[in-house]
Design a protein around this motif. Structure first.
Motif, PDB file in Angstrom:
ATOM      1  N   THR A 323     110.150 -51.475  51.213  1.00 18.30           N
ATOM      2  CA  THR A 323     110.619 -52.170  52.412  1.00 18.30           C
ATOM      3  C   THR A 323     110.381 -51.333  53.665  1.00 18.30           C
ATOM      4  N   MET A 324     110.668 -50.047  53.561  1.00 21.25           N
ATOM      5  CA  MET A 324     110.462 -49.159  54.701  1.00 21.25           C
ATOM      6  C   MET A 324     108.986 -49.060  55.063  1.00 21.25           C
ATOM      7  N   GLY A 325     108.137 -48.980  54.050  1.00 19.12           N
ATOM      8  CA  GLY A 325     106.709 -48.881  54.302  1.00 19.12           C
ATOM      9  C   GLY A 325     106.156 -50.122  54.968  1.00 19.12           C
ATOM     10  N   VAL A 326     106.594 -51.283  54.505  1.00 22.59           N
ATOM     11  CA  VAL A 326     106.137 -52.541  55.089  1.00 22.59           C
ATOM     12  C   VAL A 326     106.576 -52.644  56.550  1.00 22.59           C
ATOM     13  N   ARG A 327     107.815 -52.310  56.813  1.00 24.73           N
ATOM     14  CA  ARG A 327     108.312 -52.385  58.187  1.00 24.73           C
ATOM     15  C   ARG A 327     107.560 -51.429  59.102  1.00 24.73           C
ATOM     16  N   ARG A 328     107.294 -50.232  58.593  1.00 27.80           N
ATOM     17  CA  ARG A 328     106.627 -49.242  59.425  1.00 27.80           C
ATOM     18  C   ARG A 328     105.215 -49.683  59.772  1.00 27.80           C
ATOM     19  N   LYS A 329     104.498 -50.195  58.793  1.00 28.79           N
ATOM     20  CA  LYS A 329     103.123 -50.599  59.048  1.00 28.79           C
ATOM     21  C   LYS A 329     103.068 -51.751  60.047  1.00 28.79           C
ATOM     22  N   THR A 330     104.019 -52.680  59.935  1.00 24.46           N
ATOM     23  CA  THR A 330     104.081 -53.783  60.888  1.00 24.46           C
ATOM     24  C   THR A 330     104.405 -53.278  62.284  1.00 24.46           C
ATOM     25  N   GLN A 331     105.328 -52.314  62.364  1.00 23.89           N
ATOM     26  CA  GLN A 331     105.695 -51.743  63.661  1.00 23.89           C
ATOM     27  C   GLN A 331     104.500 -51.050  64.315  1.00 23.89           C
ATOM     28  N   LYS A 353     110.480 -64.152  67.030  1.00 22.60           N
ATOM     29  CA  LYS A 353     111.230 -62.902  67.027  1.00 22.60           C
ATOM     30  C   LYS A 353     110.751 -61.968  65.914  1.00 22.60           C
ATOM     31  N   GLU A 354     110.042 -62.521  64.931  1.00 21.45           N
ATOM     32  CA  GLU A 354     109.482 -61.686  63.864  1.00 21.45           C
ATOM     33  C   GLU A 354     108.200 -60.988  64.294  1.00 21.45           C
ATOM     34  N   LYS A 355     107.677 -61.342  65.456  1.00 27.19           N
ATOM     35  CA  LYS A 355     106.466 -60.736  66.013  1.00 27.19           C
ATOM     36  C   LYS A 355     105.299 -60.840  65.034  1.00 27.19           C
ATOM     37  N   LEU A 356     104.811 -59.710  64.502  1.00 28.19           N
ATOM     38  CA  LEU A 356     103.611 -59.722  63.667  1.00 28.19           C
ATOM     39  C   LEU A 356     103.931 -59.816  62.177  1.00 28.19           C
ATOM     40  N   LEU A 357     105.037 -60.405  61.834  1.00 26.63           N
ATOM     41  CA  LEU A 357     105.371 -60.568  60.419  1.00 26.63           C
ATOM     42  C   LEU A 357     104.330 -61.425  59.707  1.00 26.63           C
ATOM     43  N   PHE A 358     103.670 -62.308  60.436  1.00 31.35           N
ATOM     44  CA  PHE A 358     102.658 -63.165  59.809  1.00 31.35           C
ATOM     45  C   PHE A 358     101.423 -62.368  59.383  1.00 31.35           C
ATOM     46  N   CYS A 359     101.316 -61.120  59.828  1.00 28.62           N
ATOM     47  CA  CYS A 359     100.205 -60.247  59.429  1.00 28.62           C
ATOM     48  C   CYS A 359     100.536 -59.428  58.189  1.00 28.62           C
ATOM     49  N   LEU A 364      99.670 -55.373  53.773  1.00 29.54           N
ATOM     50  CA  LEU A 364     100.131 -54.964  52.447  1.00 29.54           C
ATOM     51  C   LEU A 364      98.993 -54.959  51.440  1.00 29.54           C
ATOM     52  N   LEU A 365      98.109 -55.961  51.525  1.00 30.60           N
ATOM     53  CA  LEU A 365      97.049 -56.128  50.529  1.00 30.60           C
ATOM     54  C   LEU A 365      95.676 -55.675  51.022  1.00 30.60           C
ATOM     55  N   LEU A 366      95.623 -55.021  52.181  1.00 29.56           N
ATOM     56  CA  LEU A 366      94.351 -54.527  52.722  1.00 29.56           C
ATOM     57  C   LEU A 366      93.307 -55.637  52.789  1.00 29.56           C
TER      58      LEU A 366
END
Length: 468
Positions: A323-331, A353-359, A364-366
């Motif tokens: 979870t931390m890794g996913v959040r960091r990469k999105t940030q 409000k989720e910003k780039l969550l759609f990415c 995650l899967l490169l």
């Protein structure tokens, strides 16, 4: 820094990004010559982009040379997989794999990795990485190259040491798989509903497993106390098994490797994932791991080699699945987009409000689900060239041209080393499609946009529009 219009800045980023890729890792990006020259001229007015992407060169010349070399290689290559497509191939651990006709070419290219070994079989790893970096890995060389890229082989190992390691890894994997199948027989057989084709593949897989067990006597190298299987958390294992059995039937079934007789390969994929989970309980299973294991299995066409390359990949990338890794990469993507295209960032933020969550799937899967197999394999190889301390983005930053004025880091909340290849690719895709994204007024439009790109994205054009 000279002020520029947001739209011009977007195209400047795209052009400089494409040029940096060509100069450093030779992705086969084939933009038209006039458009490329225009983009490079625009970059000269932006010091931020010059600092981030200093490795700009003659893109058109490199593109022409690569295209000519590629055509030359393709013209003289014979497909050895068609010699006997009807017979099964036996893995070194006794597992039967069906041969596949029409697979990738296997003859060696003019510049081969096999020229980089000394008399004892030690590889010049630096030159190997440079070769991968410049032209990619030829299909005939991936078995050996990927074992180095993904940390299976020690960098200074000799030929004899690798032969012994292969023997031990084969024996170890066979023991690991046999161990959980014997101790957890209820997990050994996959159960499916309303899928006759897969049900028949499950029967064939069981028959092949019994044949392999009968043909190869139990090894005495590994015992019941050799590996940490005894303390398995049954609740977590059952949850992982449930997720694996939900993901595996949907994995790449559109590809020839997993169709008809090859459908049994989905069961080898399942064995790889369950074996990994049983002996890596600290990591477990996360959705998306099946896509990477599938890529290793199809590319190497060998269950044992695919397992150990997958282990090597997860050893370096497991953090990305947390979870931390996913959040960091999105940030990181959000911060980068905020600097290179504030207008697009502000619009996305105002709508969602989720910003780039759609990415998230891309990161995650490169982009493994969004690119075709050759491009997906190329991106996977590029990610393997990135280490924890020196990834692609950091390499660009630290290899500024001599004499160029050193500018302070433009990002205060993101380490330059965190700007990985998939992050740059994500930003490039967003900017390529900025006009469409700026029109969206509902958060669902962004997710639908990302969904429509699945299987349609092409590295050679970075064009995100739907193809007919």
């Amino acid at each position: 820094m000279k002020a520029v219009e947001p739209g011009g800045l977007a195209y400047q980023l795209l052009g400089s990004w494409l040029q940096a890729i060509r100069e450093t890792i030779t992705i086969l990006l084939q933009f038209a010559e006039q458009q490329t020259q225009w983009l490079l001229q625009q970059v000269s007015s932006n010091r931020l982009l010059q600092t981030l992407f200093p490795c700009l060169g003659s893109f058109t010349r490199m593109n022409a040379e690569l295209t000519a070399n590629h055509r030359k290689d393709q013209g003289g290559i014979a497909d050895s997989s068609q010699e006997n497509p009807s017979k099964n191939q036996w893995d070194e651990d006794g597992t039967a794999f069906p041969s596949h006709s029409g697979r990738e070419n296997t003859s060696l290219p003019s510049e081969s990795i096999y020229t980089l070994f000394d008399k004892d079989g030690r590889l010049d790893v630096f030159r190997m990485r440079k070769m991968v970096y410049e032209r990619g890995t030829h299909a005939s060389e991936r078995k050996i190259t990927w074992k180095f890229l993904f940390g299976v082989y020690p960098e200074k190992s000799t030929t004899e040491e690798r032969k012994e390691q292969d023997r031990q890894m084969s024996s170890q994997y066979r023991w690991m798989k046999r161990s959980w199948k014997q101790r957890l027989p209820w997990a050994a057989k996959m159960r499916v509903k309303s899928d006759l084709e897969l049900s028949l593949a499950i029967q064939r897989h069981e028959e092949q497993w019994r044949e392999a067990e009968a043909a190869i006597p139990p090894t005495d190298i590994y015992t019941e106390h050799s590996l940490p299987f005894q303390q398995i958390n049954m609740q977590e294992f059952q949850k992982a098994l449930q997720d694996i059995d939900a993901d595996v039937p949907q994995t790449d079934r559109h590809r020839t490797f997993f169709q008809r007789e090859g459908l049994v390969n989905l069961l080898y994929l399942r064995d790889i994932l369950i074996t990994y989970v049983a002996f890596h309980q600290d990591i477990g299973y996360c959705q998306g791991m099946n896509d990477f294991a599938s890529r290793f299995l199809e590319t190497l066409d060998n269950e044992t080699e695919a397992f150990w390359c997958f282990v090597g990949y997860m050893r370096r990338s497991a953090w990305s699945f947390t979870t931390m890794g996913v959040r960091r990469k999105t940030q990181i993507c959000e911060e980068l987009l905020k600097h290179v295209d504030p207008e697009l960032y502000d619009h996305i933020e105002s709508v969602s409000k989720e910003k780039l969550l759609f990415c998230l799937r891309w990161l995650l899967l490169l982009f493994q689900k969004d690119l075709d197999h050759p491009d997906a394999v190329r991106v996977l190889e590029i990610s393997a060239l990135e280490s924890e301390k020196m990834n692609f983005g950091a390499w660009i930053w630290l290899t500024r041209r001599e004499g160029e004025e050193a500018l302070p880091a433009p990002f205060t909340s993101v380490d330059r080393e965190e700007i990985t290849f998939e992050v740059l690719l994500c930003i490039a895709v967003l900017i390529q499609n900025r006009k469409k994204l700026l029109q969206y007024q509902d958060v669902n439009d962004f997710f639908l946009f990302a969904q429509r790109l699945q299987g349609r994205l092409q590295l050679n054009t970075l064009h995100g529009e739907e193809r007919p």
